[in-house]
Motif scaffolding. Sequence first.
Motif, PDB file in Angstrom:
ATOM      1  N   LYS A   1     100.438  27.631  17.808  1.00 33.55           N
ATOM      2  CA  LYS A   1     101.134  28.021  16.582  1.00 33.55           C
ATOM      3  C   LYS A   1     100.236  27.781  15.376  1.00 33.55           C
ATOM      4  O   LYS A   1      99.563  26.762  15.284  1.00 33.55           O
TER       5      LYS A   1
ATOM      6  N   GLU B   1     102.191  32.707  18.471  1.00 33.21           N
ATOM      7  CA  GLU B   1     101.339  31.991  17.514  1.00 33.21           C
ATOM      8  C   GLU B   1     102.002  31.815  16.148  1.00 33.21           C
ATOM      9  O   GLU B   1     101.475  31.114  15.295  1.00 33.21           O
TER      10      GLU B   1
ATOM     11  N   ARG C   1     105.235  30.774  13.543  1.00 38.22           N
ATOM     12  CA  ARG C   1     106.497  30.067  13.350  1.00 38.22           C
ATOM     13  C   ARG C   1     107.312  30.946  12.402  1.00 38.22           C
ATOM     14  O   ARG C   1     106.839  31.312  11.339  1.00 38.22           O
TER      15      ARG C   1
END
Lengths: 178, 279, 412
Positions: free
Chosen positions: A107, B89, B91
């Motif tokens: 992330k 990948e 948020r």
Amino acid sequence: MIVIPQKQLDSFLQGKKIILQFFAALFLLLSFFLSSVFATENTVYIKGLGAVLREQPSIQSKKTFKLSRGTKVLSIESKGIWQKVESGVSQGWLLRGQISKFPVKRKTLILAQKIQLLSASGRRVRLRTFSAVVGVKGLVDSEGKKISPYKTDYTALEWLEQLPSNEENSVIFLSFTE
Amino acid sequence: MAHFNKYLWLHIFIFSFGFAVSGQAQEFRLRAHHIFWKNQEAGTDREIDFGRGVAAKILGKYPLLRDERKHKYISQIGTGITAQLGRPELRYYFGILETDEINAFAVPGGYIFVTMGALKLMRNEAQLAGVLAHELAHVGQKHIVRKLKLQSTDSSLTSGIAQVLGSSTLASKIALERLNDLAFKMLMEEGLSKEDEEDADQKALEMLITLGYDPHSYLNYLQSLKPHLAQGGAEVLSKTHPTIEFRYRSLKEFISRHQLDNIQGKKNEKRFKKIMAKS
Amino acid sequence: MKSALRKLWLNLSLLIFISFSATQLHADDAHYKNMLIGERAATMGGSYVAISDDSTGCYYNPAGIAYAVGDSLSGSGNMLHKLKTVYTEAIGTQDWIRESESLVPNYFGVLKKYKDYSFCFSYVVPEAFIEHQDLLFDNPLSTVKIYYQSLHSEDITYLMGPSVAMKFGENLSIGLTLYYQYRSFMRQFYNYLESTDGSYEVIYQSLKLREDGVMPKLGLQWSPWSLLTVGMAVDQAVLLNSSFQGDISFHNTDNSTGTTIPTTMMMRVNSAEKRKFPLHLAWGVSYFPTPSLLYTADLDYYQAAENGRADIMNYSGGTEYYLNPTNAIRFGLFTNYTNLPLPDSSTTAPYEYLDIYGASFGYTSYSSSSSLTVGAIYTSGSGKAWLYSGSTETRALTRESLTLVFSASSSL
């Protein structure tokens, strides 16, 4: 087209062993790569949480196997919105939206979260981020004119960014059926 | 040497022959990393940086509803979808806009907004999930970034957005700001292409099926938009999206093509109504 | 008798260095592929004629740059180029080991595309030999107390110049590179020998050479059908100017007659004779079965232009494989045959006959706009050396080299 010079020919015959080894090595290497390529061309990755293999390409079909995020699987067959994959010994159907051709990346955190992270460690770091410059001062061009005619609200945006939902809990929340 | 010359002409002949008969691009020369980065366009962090700017403008136009209960609900539904079907990948952030206008927005980088007007029109959770899924498809397929790229004057692979987003000079910040405005204008005025909207509708339907929601609720929601569009209650939406008739027809066609008519799913009407009723 | 023989040996071994140093001007001009250039190319055994679609292409086949994806800037440094040559039992019973080490950035190129044209400017160092060596032998022979040798040598060839390529349709391109070739060579050699009888010998030698020339290179690239490309390149270097100066001074004493007889000598040699370079023809074929995989093979033919050189053909092949879209590995094999004619019974020193084989490996990491490559090239060869002036006596010769490649490129 061009005659191989005598000297080269001689050395070819003399060094036949070396040349044989040369090509044997090249061939072995290429076939090694080739075999792995055919495998990798069909490699796909499980994109998200809660992916479950089903026996048949149907939502009513029996669930057989759970796959975790990032798992490498081989795609075997596709049928409409369904995709058949293989993972280890198990095979089954998934919806095509659940897989990605590219490996799952970490992330990416946004700047605001990085600032929070730094503040939490006790050091008060004020990053001169782009958004801060634009949001607080307003970006101006060389003539001092405000560039964008639109209003911005970064305070509201930061409020939003402070409240992300936990992924695992949200998946459970979503799975609830009345 | 004379030997070679003879063959040189043969070479030239063969080469010119090849030139005469073929006209296809040498796509096969592109290596894996070219294709990958072409697909990625700008890096994710740059996309987020860019998206934040656009999100801040949307929040500058419509106030954010700071109702923690409603916000948490939308965020959990949205995050539940993205955790399974979004770009891993990213948020994602979900916000409610305090306006009676009916619309929803997807901003690059994972910022999703839905208006209070749209929520009031919805009858159940499946419809909410469908609207969010439609917006998530725009982010997933990078429709906005791609359209901006097409609009930018320089079309070479490495320049354009990636360059503007990557640099930190004042000039490039100004250029970034202009791109931001373009994206904002696109969301508010021009809209995306018909194909992109069609694609997002189909992806939304697929997502609903994957998640076990009733896909037909999404079609019903589209139908319910119709009278409001006629009355002018969704000015931006009607400017930026293809007609409901077109979207409905296209989805019906998609459903029959993939034999999805019989798929049923949950609607979670009670949970939705309970949260929306309180203020 | 025995000591007389030893004395002969000693003198022979001395002669090695004198003759060697005086005649072997060029560190290694008996091979054409001593350094591999570029990032992808170098790590695929220098087999690049049918690919050549980045700025390295200006050196291998200028036609390929027509297919480059976007503008780019790239540079590579051979982090380390280590070369070791061993002449078995050359000094009495001891091996003579020569080592060369260089740290020369060997490639820099910038590529710009405009419509159907591609332009490029490149700087290449195809040869770099740097040798700094001090050898001290205590009592190498019973008649010799000390033998000391100090050798400092630098031999670097540079190529720099523009390239242009254009596409004719989608599947054919033609390119031209015009290199300015510059070579600078210098060597200082010092030799001290002290015999057990008190006599000694000192030799000092200093050599300088500068060459200027041009090297035009014409290339063609064609894709006869999808997934396959073939390439062809031809180049010919021509020297415009060459100036050589060699100085040697010599001093010794002879105690063999009971009295000390000194001899001294100083000599200067100048020459403007230009070397003649071979015509170089290269053919290549590459196969691109998937975006993650390619195979390539090249033939390099050199047609000798000087007496005492043979026509030769070098072979190379390589493969590139993407582990995933941002990480690729490469592997290559190549030959680096000597361009000297096959020796026979009348061959006398100085002469070295050495065929070299090499393997290369590389890894590249790609980001959206740049790439970074690390790799290694290993070569090994064995042959024979005729070391002793005027003699047909030979010694076994082995050469090994290791080159670490480090290069980066970035899109503009």
